[in-house]
Design a protein around this motif. Sequence first.
Motif, short mmCIF file in Angstrom:
data_model
loop_
_atom_site.label_atom_id
_atom_site.label_comp_id
_atom_site.label_asym_id
_atom_site.label_seq_id
_atom_site.Cartn_x
_atom_site.Cartn_y
_atom_site.Cartn_z
N ILE A 112 15.56 58.44 80.34
CA ILE A 112 14.22 58.09 80.81
C ILE A 112 14.08 56.59 80.99
O ILE A 112 13.54 56.09 81.97
N SER A 113 14.60 55.84 80.01
CA SER A 113 14.50 54.38 80.06
C SER A 113 15.29 53.81 81.23
O SER A 113 14.82 52.92 81.94
N ASN A 114 16.50 54.33 81.46
CA ASN A 114 17.32 53.84 82.56
C ASN A 114 16.70 54.15 83.91
O ASN A 114 16.74 53.33 84.83
N THR A 115 16.11 55.33 84.05
CA THR A 115 15.46 55.70 85.30
C THR A 115 14.28 54.79 85.60
O THR A 115 14.09 54.31 86.73
N GLN A 116 13.46 54.52 84.57
CA GLN A 116 12.31 53.65 84.76
C GLN A 116 12.75 52.23 85.09
O GLN A 116 12.16 51.57 85.96
N ALA A 117 13.78 51.73 84.41
CA ALA A 117 14.26 50.38 84.66
C ALA A 117 14.82 50.25 86.08
O ALA A 117 14.59 49.25 86.76
N SER A 118 15.55 51.28 86.54
CA SER A 118 16.10 51.25 87.89
C SER A 118 14.99 51.24 88.94
O SER A 118 15.06 50.52 89.93
N LYS A 119 13.95 52.02 88.68
CA LYS A 119 12.82 52.07 89.62
C LYS A 119 12.12 50.71 89.69
O LYS A 119 11.79 50.22 90.77
N GLU A 120 11.88 50.10 88.54
CA GLU A 120 11.21 48.79 88.51
C GLU A 120 12.07 47.72 89.19
O GLU A 120 11.55 46.86 89.90
N LYS A 121 13.40 47.77 88.98
CA LYS A 121 14.28 46.80 89.60
C LYS A 121 14.27 46.95 91.12
O LYS A 121 14.24 45.96 91.86
N HIS A 122 14.30 48.20 91.59
CA HIS A 122 14.27 48.44 93.04
C HIS A 122 12.98 47.91 93.66
O HIS A 122 13.01 47.27 94.72
N ALA A 124 11.08 45.49 92.50
CA ALA A 124 11.08 44.03 92.43
C ALA A 124 11.92 43.43 93.55
O ALA A 124 11.53 42.44 94.19
N VAL A 125 13.10 44.03 93.82
CA VAL A 125 13.96 43.53 94.90
C VAL A 125 13.29 43.69 96.25
O VAL A 125 13.32 42.79 97.10
N THR A 130 10.50 41.16 100.88
CA THR A 130 9.32 41.08 101.75
C THR A 130 8.73 39.68 101.73
O THR A 130 8.37 39.12 102.78
N VAL A 131 8.62 39.08 100.54
CA VAL A 131 8.07 37.73 100.42
C VAL A 131 8.95 36.73 101.15
O VAL A 131 8.47 35.85 101.87
#
Length: 252
Positions: A112-122, A124-125, A130-131
């Motif tokens: 669960i933690s790895n999935t959430q971290a991967s989603k947040e990293k994606h 952020a990138v 975009t910026v």
Amino acid sequence: MLFMIFTTAERSFNILGQSATTLFRRHSYQNKVAPTREGARLIVRRLQKTVLRVLRDPQINFAMSKTAYQQNQEKEPPVEETQFAQHRKNKQENNCRTCNDFKSWSKQQRLISNTQASKEKHMAVAEKLTVNANNVAPRDDCPLDKVRLGISTWGLLHTMAAFYSDNPTDNEKRDMKTFFEVLSRLYPCEYCAKDFRSDLDVNPINVNSQKELAMWLCKFHNRVNDKLGKPLFDCSKVNERWRDGWLDGSCD
């Protein structure tokens, strides 16, 4: 002892009077006996017979109790099934820590933690890209797009017209006409080139002098600007813009 109690109660019925009727009313109703003195005596006699049967054969009492207990068990389901079964089922479905061994629970938490971290990293990138795309200016050494190509082409044509001869020779006239005809065929923007050729057919190029060529080109440029919804240029100032510079000296 019980026999003596019930016998005494029956003999004392005359002393109890009307209150005895009230006392035995509930029992008489269950046995469908009218709440009278005779009915009360009948109830007492029945109670006496019941007590005597119990005293003679105690197993009757045990059997009756067991039967009643079994009936109650059939009517009321176990407490575990009614109160705790659903709660335990929900816990198992949720795969909580207390319902599983620590190794399995820890593995699930890591997933669960790895999935959430991967989603947040994606996310952020993507936001960073975009910026950067919105804030970074385009490079000067990139291939020209239609707008930049048009600006560069207009600059070349107006500068050629600005330095064209006031009294051109026949060769100069022929060369200038040929240049525009070839450009209308080879211009990299296909539909721009087609529009260029159509305009040349309707408004032939004027190469008799520098002033006439510069004025013809300015009017041609304004026709294109009008099609694109851009502001028109004051053609009386064409040489100030492309040859002499502005009269206020801002280009000196």
